[in-house]
Design an enzyme around this catalytic site. Structure first.
Site, short mmCIF file in Angstrom:
data_model
loop_
_atom_site.label_atom_id
_atom_site.label_comp_id
_atom_site.label_asym_id
_atom_site.label_seq_id
_atom_site.Cartn_x
_atom_site.Cartn_y
_atom_site.Cartn_z
N ARG A 285 -4.05 38.66 -13.32
CA ARG A 285 -3.48 39.98 -14.05
C ARG A 285 -3.23 39.72 -15.53
O ARG A 285 -3.01 40.49 -16.49
CB ARG A 285 -2.36 40.62 -13.44
CG ARG A 285 -1.08 39.72 -13.35
CD ARG A 285 -0.02 40.27 -12.33
NE ARG A 285 0.94 39.27 -12.29
CZ ARG A 285 1.09 38.07 -11.74
NH1 ARG A 285 0.17 37.57 -11.19
NH2 ARG A 285 2.16 37.33 -11.66
N GLU B 116 3.67 43.06 -9.47
CA GLU B 116 3.22 41.67 -9.25
C GLU B 116 4.21 40.76 -10.26
O GLU B 116 4.59 39.67 -9.77
CB GLU B 116 1.60 41.30 -9.69
CG GLU B 116 1.09 41.64 -8.48
CD GLU B 116 -0.43 41.34 -8.79
OE1 GLU B 116 -0.87 40.38 -8.88
OE2 GLU B 116 -1.26 42.33 -9.08
N HIS C 42 -0.85 69.44 -6.19
CA HIS C 42 -1.22 70.27 -5.07
C HIS C 42 -0.53 69.43 -3.61
O HIS C 42 -0.89 69.88 -2.56
CB HIS C 42 -2.57 70.19 -4.86
CG HIS C 42 -3.34 70.88 -6.10
ND1 HIS C 42 -3.64 72.29 -6.12
CD2 HIS C 42 -3.80 70.31 -7.38
CE1 HIS C 42 -4.10 72.59 -7.13
NE2 HIS C 42 -4.14 71.49 -7.95
N LYS D 179 -3.89 34.99 1.21
CA LYS D 179 -5.23 34.64 1.10
C LYS D 179 -5.72 33.26 1.87
O LYS D 179 -6.61 33.03 2.35
CB LYS D 179 -5.38 34.39 -0.53
CG LYS D 179 -5.80 35.63 -1.30
CD LYS D 179 -6.03 35.23 -2.68
CE LYS D 179 -6.41 36.55 -3.33
NZ LYS D 179 -6.63 36.13 -4.80
O1 PA5 Z 1 -3.17 39.70 -9.85
C1 PA5 Z 1 -3.44 39.07 -9.04
O2 PA5 Z 1 -3.10 37.54 -8.83
C2 PA5 Z 1 -4.12 39.62 -7.92
O3 PA5 Z 1 -4.18 41.06 -7.87
C3 PA5 Z 1 -5.67 39.03 -8.00
O4 PA5 Z 1 -6.30 39.70 -8.94
C4 PA5 Z 1 -6.36 39.36 -6.85
O5 PA5 Z 1 -5.73 38.85 -5.46
C5 PA5 Z 1 -7.95 38.90 -6.91
O6 PA5 Z 1 -7.97 37.66 -7.12
P1 PA5 Z 1 -9.25 37.49 -8.38
O7 PA5 Z 1 -8.66 38.19 -9.46
O8 PA5 Z 1 -9.05 36.02 -8.61
O9 PA5 Z 1 -10.45 38.03 -7.74
#
Ligand code: PA5
Length: 356
Positions: A153, A239, A255, A349
């Site tokens: 992010r 996050e 709605h 994960k």
């Molecule tokens: O922000 C994050 O850490 C998650 O939302 C990841 O973006 C998500 O788990 C996907 O991983 P990646 O961006 O490495 O594909």
């Protein structure tokens, strides 16, 4: 609230410097433009695709949300965002599948890109490495590498801007150079206002965090680019600040959700409603937002209205996104929370990876 203006305390709490990463958004955008400019994309340039699918999850998945909304009024082909293991049946040979995963190891994105290749789609992969890079190399597909060392992010500038500019270079998306320039200039201006050393009294990002502190944010976007941004705010608050947040979009929320604030007042009175606005929207939409805010205002502890700044949709999207991103980090600090770790995502994960 004093922590926001105490640089030493910020440094101690924000151990991996997520605030520094967010403050640096402008440089990410500039670097993204360089990466896109240098990338070899001969295999996809001018190929005349009949559809564009953007695959990705979470922080990387935002790339699809925002790009779809930025280009949907100018591209003549369908644009589909896929946030899953599976592709819809209509994605097939003739489509370009853009797999975006910062780590390159997200299993949903890997499964979707493998399926896209089985169906004969052309592929563009965007990642900082990982399995997605290996898959692209193995199958002779275009891979664009991003710098390593970020949280996904936190690499949003690299992810979405690089991908967008690659699509422009490939003559798939029409993005005006003036809009890119305006975006860079606006973000640079905003950076000067949002930096940690601008105290709370003069810093709109810190003020937004203070408003959200102790309250559950509900963010209202508008179908289009402000929906993608509203969802991004929600995810960043989740996050970085590790607190719940919810979002919905106009006009659909009128709605259903508009009625839903009638009961459970003891819960909603701890919430803050944030309405994202754009004065260039139709009069009807603007009036709709005003009426809605007036109808439900009394259910919330506070209602904030945030107006998108800038002329182009690209500049507006990037600047509202930037405000939410950086405010979510200030909110984490107010909660005495390190913004960087996302232990639950990693734990999930790791468990799923054991299944193979
Ligand atoms: O922000 C994050 O850490 C998650 O939302 C990841 O973006 C998500 O788990 C996907 O991983 P990646 O961006 O490495 O594909």
């Amino acid at each position: 609230m004093k922590i926001l203006d105490n640089l030493e305390e910020i440094k101690q709490l924000d151990r991996q410097d997520m605030l520094g990463v967010e403050e640096d958004f402008y440089n990410q955008l500039k670097e993204a433009a360089r990466i896109a400019g240098d990338a070899n994309i001969d295999s996809i340039k001018g190929a005349g695709f009949c559809g564009l699918a953007i695959l990705g999850m979470g922080g990387s998945g935002f790339t699809g949300d925002i790009i779809k909304n930025l280009i949907k009024d100018s591209v003549q082909i369908p644009v589909e965002v896929v946030k899953s293991y599976e592709l819809p049946a209509f994605i097939k040979k003739g489509w370009l599948a853009v797999a975006v995963s910062y780590s390159g190891n997200t299993e949903e994105t890997i499964a979707a890109v493998n399926e896209a290749m089985l169906r004969g789609c052309e592929v563009l992969a965007v990642s900082a490495g990982g399995e997605i890079k290996k898959i692209a190399r193995r199958h002779n597909k275009c891979h664009v590498g991003l710098p390593q060392g970020y949280q996904p992010r936190g690499a949003a500038g690299y992810l979405f801007f690089t991908t967008l500019l690659i699509l422009k270079k490939a003559q798939i998306a029409a993005i005006k150079s003036d809009d890119i320039q305006e975006t860079l200039e606006l973000i640079n201006q905003k950076k000067a206002m949002y930096l940690r050393d601008v105290n709370t009294g003069n810093n709109p990002a810190k003020q937004l965090a203070v408003h959200m502190y102790g309250r559950l944010p509900v963010i209202y976007g508008v179908c289009g680019y402000l929906s993608a941004v509203a969802y991004r705010w929600k995810c960043e608050i989740n996050e970085n600040a590790k607190c719940p947040a919810f979002w919905a979009e106009f006009p659909e929320l009128n709605h259903n959700e508009t009625v839903g604030w009638q009961n459970l007042a003891d819960i909603s009175e701890k919430m803050i409603l944030i309405v994202l606005k754009d004065s260039s929207f139709s009069k009807k939409l603007i009036v709709r937002q005003e009426i809605t805010a007036n109808l439900i205002r009394q259910s919330f502890a506070d209602v904030l209205e945030i107006e998108a700044e800038g002329k182009s949709v690209l500049a507006k999207a990037a600047s509202v996104m930037y405000l939410g991103d950086i405010a979510s980090v200030y909110l984490a600090l107010l909660y005495n929370t390190d913004p960087t770790p996302v232990d639950r995502i990693l734990a999930l994960k790791a468990e799923l990876a054991k299944l193979g």
